[in-house]
Enzyme design. Structure first.
Site, PDB file in Angstrom:
ATOM      1  N   HIS A  86       0.792  -1.136   0.047  1.00  0.00           N
ATOM      2  CA  HIS A  86      -0.015  -0.043  -0.042  1.00  0.00           C
ATOM      3  C   HIS A  86       0.789   1.237  -0.003  1.00  0.00           C
ATOM      4  O   HIS A  86       1.749   1.288   0.774  1.00  0.00           O
ATOM      5  CB  HIS A  86      -0.906   0.069   1.117  1.00  0.00           C
ATOM      6  CG  HIS A  86      -2.112   1.089   1.061  1.00  0.00           C
ATOM      7  ND1 HIS A  86      -1.764   2.494   1.546  1.00  0.00           N
ATOM      8  CD2 HIS A  86      -3.285   1.233   0.562  1.00  0.00           C
ATOM      9  CE1 HIS A  86      -2.854   3.170   1.268  1.00  0.00           C
ATOM     10  NE2 HIS A  86      -3.834   2.310   0.847  1.00  0.00           N
ATOM     11  N   GLU A 155      -3.385   2.200  -7.537  1.00  0.00           N
ATOM     12  CA  GLU A 155      -3.624   3.046  -6.820  1.00  0.00           C
ATOM     13  C   GLU A 155      -2.966   4.552  -6.922  1.00  0.00           C
ATOM     14  O   GLU A 155      -1.842   4.566  -6.446  1.00  0.00           O
ATOM     15  CB  GLU A 155      -3.733   2.879  -5.249  1.00  0.00           C
ATOM     16  CG  GLU A 155      -4.612   1.568  -4.807  1.00  0.00           C
ATOM     17  CD  GLU A 155      -5.101   1.904  -3.238  1.00  0.00           C
ATOM     18  OE1 GLU A 155      -6.269   1.947  -2.856  1.00  0.00           O
ATOM     19  OE2 GLU A 155      -4.118   1.954  -2.380  1.00  0.00           O
TER      20      GLU A 155
HETATM   21  C1  PEP Z   1      -6.604   3.733   0.141  1.00  0.00           C
HETATM   22  O1  PEP Z   1      -5.834   4.048   1.020  1.00  0.00           O
HETATM   23  O2  PEP Z   1      -6.431   2.460  -0.083  1.00  0.00           O
HETATM   24  C2  PEP Z   1      -7.626   4.362  -0.539  1.00  0.00           C
HETATM   25  C3  PEP Z   1      -8.137   3.926  -1.590  1.00  0.00           C
HETATM   26  O3  PEP Z   1      -8.158   5.355   0.252  1.00  0.00           O
HETATM   27  P1  PEP Z   1      -9.204   6.579  -0.130  1.00  0.00           P
HETATM   28  O4  PEP Z   1     -10.368   5.585  -0.633  1.00  0.00           O
HETATM   29  O5  PEP Z   1      -9.658   7.119   1.323  1.00  0.00           O
HETATM   30  O6  PEP Z   1      -8.721   7.305  -1.119  1.00  0.00           O
END
Ligand code: PEP
Length: 235
Positions: A86, A155
């Site tokens: 992450h 992400e």
């Molecule tokens: C995450 O930290 O994996 C994430 C997707 O955060 P958020 O949805 O709050 O942007």
């Protein structure tokens, strides 16, 4: 069927998880729901509707690694999923693709499905390096000769918790690069999730994008009504 994974980070409590599990038990959905919670809550029993996962795993099998939790320990309490790499682990704990790959390997060796996160920082995006970072992230963070299931989460690090998302075109391009890289590695069909600033309003449009198999949800996965709406709207 879409995968809706929640990442509680260092939030919530056993009481809030009990309340969330109760609410989710009422939800009728084809989607697979995974909640990745802090270590202290992982012994919560998964239900038909929700699988409980972890947010980290040691890259070591055992030994003098104070504070770490091994794959065998997670497997012993029935953990089926673990997030690895992450952006917050990469940022605050200097986790590199090499470390992430070792963690993913440990998960697989213990029958746990790693959710392997890749994504670019704002600096990398501005420098036009997004696709290179993503491609290298997948190539270097996914173990060789994968034996078991893996999930990839794209992400964009600059969009996490920021309330903004890339354009649909940017998401489609990133997911295509990930799908092509996985295909080159012999891992066709691996689910690829999109994560960062998902909410009940944008989830339907995002899961409709090609090569998006589901979402990884941070902040919104802690709010019962909002998370239920995300699961329903992703259908
Ligand atoms: C995450 O930290 O994996 C994430 C997707 O955060 P958020 O949805 O709050 O942007």
């Amino acid at each position: 069927m879409k995968i809706i994974a929640g990442n509680w980070k260092m939030n919530g409590s056993r009481a809030t998880l009990t309340a969330m599990m109760g609410a989710l038990s009422e939800v009728k959905t084809e989607n697979k729901v995974i909640l990745c919670v802090p270590f202290t809550m992982i012994d919560t029993e998964s239900s038909n509707n929700v699988q409980i996962g972890a947010q980290d795993i040691s890259s070591h099998a055992r030994g003098a690694y104070t504070g770490e939790v091994s794959g065998a320990m997670l497997a012993e309490i029935g953990t089926k999923y673990v997030i690895v790499g992450h952006s917050e682990r990469r940022m605050y704990h200097d986790e590199t693709n090499d470390i992430v790959r070792e963690k993913a390997k440990m998960a697989l060796e213990n029958g746990i499905t790693p959710i392997i996160c890749v994504g670019e920082t704002m600096e990398e995006k501005r420098a036009g390096k997004t696709l290179d970072i993503i491609e290298a992230g997948v190539r270097e963070s996914v173990p060789e000769d994968v034996d078991g299931d893996i999930i990839i989460a794209y992400e964009p690090r600059w969009a996490i918790g920021a309330g903004v998302t890339p354009t649909a075109e940017e998401i489609a391009t990133a997911h295509k690069v990930i799908a092509d890289t996985l295909s080159y590695m012999g891992l066709d069909g691996t689910p690829i999730l999109y994560g960062a600033s998902i909410n009940s309003e944008n989830v339907a449009d995002i899961v409709a994008i090609k090569n998006v198999y589901g979402v990884l949800v941070g902040g919104a996965s802690l709010k019962i009504d909002e998370f239920v709406s995300i699961i329903n709207n992703a259908n």
